[in-house]
Design an enzyme around this catalytic site. Structure first.
Site, PDB file in Angstrom:
ATOM      1  N   GLU A 265      80.927  -9.168  86.323  1.00 32.28           N
ATOM      2  CA  GLU A 265      79.647  -9.474  85.683  1.00 32.28           C
ATOM      3  C   GLU A 265      79.773  -9.836  84.208  1.00 32.28           C
ATOM      4  O   GLU A 265      79.017  -9.336  83.384  1.00 32.28           O
ATOM      5  CB  GLU A 265      78.722  -8.270  85.858  1.00 32.28           C
ATOM      6  CG  GLU A 265      79.147  -6.982  85.111  1.00 32.28           C
ATOM      7  CD  GLU A 265      80.084  -6.063  85.888  1.00 32.28           C
ATOM      8  OE1 GLU A 265      80.798  -6.559  86.776  1.00 32.28           O
ATOM      9  OE2 GLU A 265      80.099  -4.858  85.578  1.00 32.28           O
ATOM     10  N   HIS A 289      74.523  -9.193  93.227  1.00 32.85           N
ATOM     11  CA  HIS A 289      75.111  -7.988  92.638  1.00 32.85           C
ATOM     12  C   HIS A 289      75.503  -8.227  91.176  1.00 32.85           C
ATOM     13  O   HIS A 289      75.115  -7.466  90.285  1.00 32.85           O
ATOM     14  CB  HIS A 289      76.326  -7.567  93.466  1.00 32.85           C
ATOM     15  CG  HIS A 289      77.051  -6.378  92.925  1.00 32.85           C
ATOM     16  ND1 HIS A 289      76.858  -5.098  93.405  1.00 32.85           N
ATOM     17  CD2 HIS A 289      77.954  -6.257  91.931  1.00 32.85           C
ATOM     18  CE1 HIS A 289      77.610  -4.257  92.733  1.00 32.85           C
ATOM     19  NE2 HIS A 289      78.300  -4.928  91.824  1.00 32.85           N
ATOM     20  N   GLU A 290      76.251  -9.286  90.945  1.00 31.15           N
ATOM     21  CA  GLU A 290      76.723  -9.537  89.569  1.00 31.15           C
ATOM     22  C   GLU A 290      75.551  -9.849  88.638  1.00 31.15           C
ATOM     23  O   GLU A 290      75.537  -9.432  87.483  1.00 31.15           O
ATOM     24  CB  GLU A 290      77.761 -10.660  89.547  1.00 31.15           C
ATOM     25  CG  GLU A 290      78.970 -10.446  90.468  1.00 31.15           C
ATOM     26  CD  GLU A 290      79.626  -9.083  90.367  1.00 31.15           C
ATOM     27  OE1 GLU A 290      79.520  -8.426  89.296  1.00 31.15           O
ATOM     28  OE2 GLU A 290      80.240  -8.644  91.358  1.00 31.15           O
ATOM     29  N   HIS A 293      73.849  -6.769  87.419  1.00 29.01           N
ATOM     30  CA  HIS A 293      74.549  -6.120  86.301  1.00 29.01           C
ATOM     31  C   HIS A 293      74.041  -6.601  84.939  1.00 29.01           C
ATOM     32  O   HIS A 293      74.300  -5.953  83.926  1.00 29.01           O
ATOM     33  CB  HIS A 293      76.051  -6.408  86.378  1.00 29.01           C
ATOM     34  CG  HIS A 293      76.829  -5.464  87.239  1.00 29.01           C
ATOM     35  ND1 HIS A 293      76.794  -4.093  87.068  1.00 29.01           N
ATOM     36  CD2 HIS A 293      77.705  -5.696  88.250  1.00 29.01           C
ATOM     37  CE1 HIS A 293      77.619  -3.526  87.956  1.00 29.01           C
ATOM     38  NE2 HIS A 293      78.178  -4.475  88.691  1.00 29.01           N
ATOM     39  N   GLU A 312      77.397   0.878  88.845  1.00 29.20           N
ATOM     40  CA  GLU A 312      77.548   0.280  90.168  1.00 29.20           C
ATOM     41  C   GLU A 312      76.499   0.754  91.180  1.00 29.20           C
ATOM     42  O   GLU A 312      76.067  -0.027  92.026  1.00 29.20           O
ATOM     43  CB  GLU A 312      78.958   0.515  90.706  1.00 29.20           C
ATOM     44  CG  GLU A 312      80.060  -0.143  89.865  1.00 29.20           C
ATOM     45  CD  GLU A 312      79.954  -1.664  89.748  1.00 29.20           C
ATOM     46  OE1 GLU A 312      79.221  -2.291  90.551  1.00 29.20           O
ATOM     47  OE2 GLU A 312      80.592  -2.232  88.839  1.00 29.20           O
ATOM     48  N   ASP A 370      90.637   2.969  86.995  1.00 28.43           N
ATOM     49  CA  ASP A 370      90.637   2.158  88.207  1.00 28.43           C
ATOM     50  C   ASP A 370      90.626   3.036  89.469  1.00 28.43           C
ATOM     51  O   ASP A 370      90.119   2.626  90.513  1.00 28.43           O
ATOM     52  CB  ASP A 370      91.884   1.253  88.192  1.00 28.43           C
ATOM     53  CG  ASP A 370      91.690   0.005  89.032  1.00 28.43           C
ATOM     54  OD1 ASP A 370      90.587  -0.553  88.997  1.00 28.43           O
ATOM     55  OD2 ASP A 370      92.640  -0.380  89.739  1.00 28.43           O
ATOM     56  N   TYR A 378      79.423   2.964  94.219  1.00 26.60           N
ATOM     57  CA  TYR A 378      78.547   1.891  94.697  1.00 26.60           C
ATOM     58  C   TYR A 378      77.545   2.403  95.716  1.00 26.60           C
ATOM     59  O   TYR A 378      76.330   2.343  95.520  1.00 26.60           O
ATOM     60  CB  TYR A 378      79.384   0.785  95.373  1.00 26.60           C
ATOM     61  CG  TYR A 378      80.258  -0.006  94.430  1.00 26.60           C
ATOM     62  CD1 TYR A 378      79.869  -1.268  94.019  1.00 26.60           C
ATOM     63  CD2 TYR A 378      81.470   0.493  93.976  1.00 26.60           C
ATOM     64  CE1 TYR A 378      80.664  -2.021  93.169  1.00 26.60           C
ATOM     65  CE2 TYR A 378      82.270  -0.249  93.120  1.00 26.60           C
ATOM     66  CZ  TYR A 378      81.863  -1.503  92.719  1.00 26.60           C
ATOM     67  OH  TYR A 378      82.646  -2.230  91.872  1.00 26.60           O
TER      68      TYR A 378
END
Ligand code: BES
Ligand code: ZN
Length: 605
Positions: A265, A289-290, A293, A312, A370, A378
């Site tokens: 995003e 979705h992006e 953001h 998320e 990460d 999510y």
């Protein structure tokens, strides 16, 4: 507001913080490095005598003040995940520093692609991926999502190439200079450093609407423009729900196939994988979705990586509201059912309902952020939003969401700030409602609480019945698949048992040509089934898929599935040896741990 403690940054923003930066950078494809100057404007609290920045694999040549006088600096020892702190000593009046530096050959944010790795095969390509803590491998700054910064940039690239950044473009065509072309950018809204991004390549642009468009290589631009025709309607739907879009333009940049994510995003320009170009617009929820953001993530940002679920979870919820507005409730219901299955499978993969990695406010002490990027933030995050919506009713929840973005626009917040805001503005008058929701359990306990709303889709229930019938022995040909959408295909494949016969696999593959599907999601679901059943005729398709795109979501399960079989581990190692040099560092980092060829393979460049 003071920045909260971020265990993934060396910065001490309470002493001195970076407020804005100007980048004057040269992109050198021959040497595969970015070289130039970062000029940082600082805010100092009284008594502070230095500034601490994050760096990883950067070579620092010289640091000077605004008059060009050298400043004393020291680079600490380097941690494999966090990199090295760069401390610059500041005389009392210094509020601007200039850092002359260059990136290292292994800069993890950057992927340098040879022409052969691009769609048009004519020019090299460079792109960056900053999230979560990779921006420090190409920009020396305070790389914490709680430290928002504005930026301007001047990027010099070889002639024939175009630079795009997550900022307003001031020179769309670039300006001719002796080295090639220079492009200028400006982002006047403060953003977390993980949203600073660049791409350089043979890029062309096609408009989609008055404030939206798509960048892609010439070979991809037409397919991309046709796939994304609904972007303007998506923006309108998101604005309707959340309030005005605050960033000016919204463009999508389609990257070469090695991009390790589905989408990223980056403000003003979402970076996207070409694997969503299905030809029938069936995978565009990723753009929803992006785009979402632009509010949850870019306007209101997780202040530390523990709070990633705020980004998320909220975004996944909004994504589905945008899809409901665009494609209708029946389509949104299908997406919910598919997503819930992913969540259940993820909880199993992470060790079950009691696993600490299934907590929303996850503990990342001593770990790479990460590691927290699972389906949990999510889908469990979105499930909490859905529960809130169902409990207080949609009108009240929608009003709350709008207010939330107004109250926190352009700030970074931690989980407790969200919880306080929720209690104050949504749940305050009714403690009984909070008790029904079990907010604390949702946020701080592992597993999926049993008051989660169960998604339902009539359309997919019909498909389940067909999967059952096929599993029980009926043939593939009579199945009513001609009108099936991508989501129905995915559900059908998901519903098949783990015990199909070879004859059934052959029947499916020859009747529906599953191994040669162009839809990446359907192909992926089928290839997992094929590997799970040791259906060898699909192996050329597995190899083709693993060597033609680098999206980690597809790579990880396929390599894991192969490694789990007695015949597939050697295949996985062989394919990985070929493909590894074409993957981005983010994917390599994950896959080295799965395909134990990592130790033998050459260092990633
Ligand atoms: N911000 C993420 C990508 C990301 C997460 C990059 C964590 C680095 C660390 C992006 O918005 C995202 O979630 N992308 C998904 C697609 C989405 C539709 C679920 C992806 O890439 O799979
Ligand atoms: Zn996301």
């Amino acid at each position: 507001m003071p920045a909260p403690r971020d265990i993934h940054s060396y910065a001490r923003p309470h002493e001195t913080r970076v407020a804005s930066l100007h980048l004057d950078l040269h992109v050198e494809f021959g040497a595969r490095r970015i070289r130039g100057r970062a000029s940082l404007a600082l805010e100092r609290s009284s008594g502070a005598s230095s500034v601490v920045l994050d760096t990883r694999d950067l070579t620092i040549h010289r640091i000077t003040d605004r008059d060009g006088a050298p400043l004393v600096f020291s680079l600490g020892s380097s941690h494999p995940i966090l990199g090295a702190p760069l401390e610059v000593t500041l005389a009392p009046d210094v509020v601007e520093i200039h850092i002359d530096y260059e990136t290292g050959p292994g800069a993890a944010a950057l992927q340098w692609l040879a022409p052969a790795q691009t769609a048009s095969r004519r020019q090299p390509f460079l792109y960056s991926q900053g999230q979560a803590i990779l921006t420090r491998t190409w920009i020396p700054t305070q790389d914490s999502p709680g430290i928002r910064q504005t930026y301007t940039a001047r990027i010099t690239v070889p002639a024939g190439l175009t630079a795009v950044m997550s900022a307003e473009s001031l020179t769309p065509q670039g300006v001719a200079v002796s080295e090639g072309r220079a492009f200028e950018f400006r982002l006047t809204r403060p953003v977390p450093p993980y949203l600073m991004a660049i791409a350089v390549g043979d890029l062309v642009f096609a408009p989609l609407g008055p404030r939206s468009g798509v960048y892609a290589e010439p070979a991809t631009i037409e397919a991309a423009a046709s796939e994304f025709v609904d972007v303007e309607r998506m923006i309108a739907a998101a604005e309707q729900l959340l309030g005005p879009y605050q960033w000016g333009r919204y463009d999508v940049l389609v990257l070469p196939p090695s991009f390790p994510f589905g989408g990223m995003e980056n403000p003003l320009v979402t970076f996207a994988t070409p694997t969503i170009l299905a030809g029938d617009r069936s995978l565009v929820s990723l753009i929803a979705h992006e785009l979402a953001h632009s509010w949850s993530g870019n306007l209101v940002t997780n202040a530390t990586w523990r709070d990633f679920w705020l980004n998320e979870g909220m975004t996944t919820y909004v994504e589905s509201r945008i899809m409901e507005a665009l494609a209708g409730p029946a389509h949104a219901d299908m997406l919910h059912v598919l997503a819930r299955r992913e969540l259940i499978e993820e909880i199993r993969r992470l060790g079950g309902e009691a696993s600490p990695d299934t907590v929303l406010h996850v503990n990342l002490e001593g770990r790479d952020p990460d590691d927290g990027a699972t389906r949990i933030p999510y889908e469990k995050g979105a499930a909490l939003m859905t529960l809130l919506e169902h409990t207080v009713g949609r009108p009240r929840f929608d009003a709350y969401l709008r207010g939330y973005f107004e109250r926190h626009a352009f700030t970074s917040i931690v989980t407790d700030t969200f919880v306080d805001d929720l209690r104050h503005h949504l749940l305050a008058q009714e403690p009984a409602i909070e008790a029904r929701i079990r907010l604390d359990e949702w946020i701080h306990q592992p597993g999926l609480p049993d008051n989660a709303v169960e998604p339902q889709s009539t359309q997919l229930s019909a498909v389940s019945a067909h999967a059952k019938a096929f599993a029980a022995g009926s043939a593939a040909a009579p199945l009513p698949t001609s009108a099936w959408t991508t989501q129905e295909w995915l559900h059908f494949l998901n519903e098949l048992p783990a015990t199909l016969s070879s004859a059934q696999l052959v029947d499916l593959d020859t009747t529906f040509h599953l191994s040669s599907r162009g839809n990446s999601e359907v192909l992926f679901a089928w290839l997992r089934i094929a590997i799970g059943h040791s259906y060898r005729p699909a192996m050329p398709a597995v190899e083709r898929f693993l060597t033609s795109q680098g999206r980690r979501k597809f790579l990880r399960p396929l390599y894991e599935d192969l490694m789990a079989t007695d015949w597939g581990a050697a295949e996985a190692r062989r394919i990985y040896a070929i493909a590894r040099p074409t993957y981005h560092a983010v994917a390599v980092n994950t896959l080295d741990q799965i395909v134990n060829a990592g130790a033998k393979a050459p260092a990633h460049e």
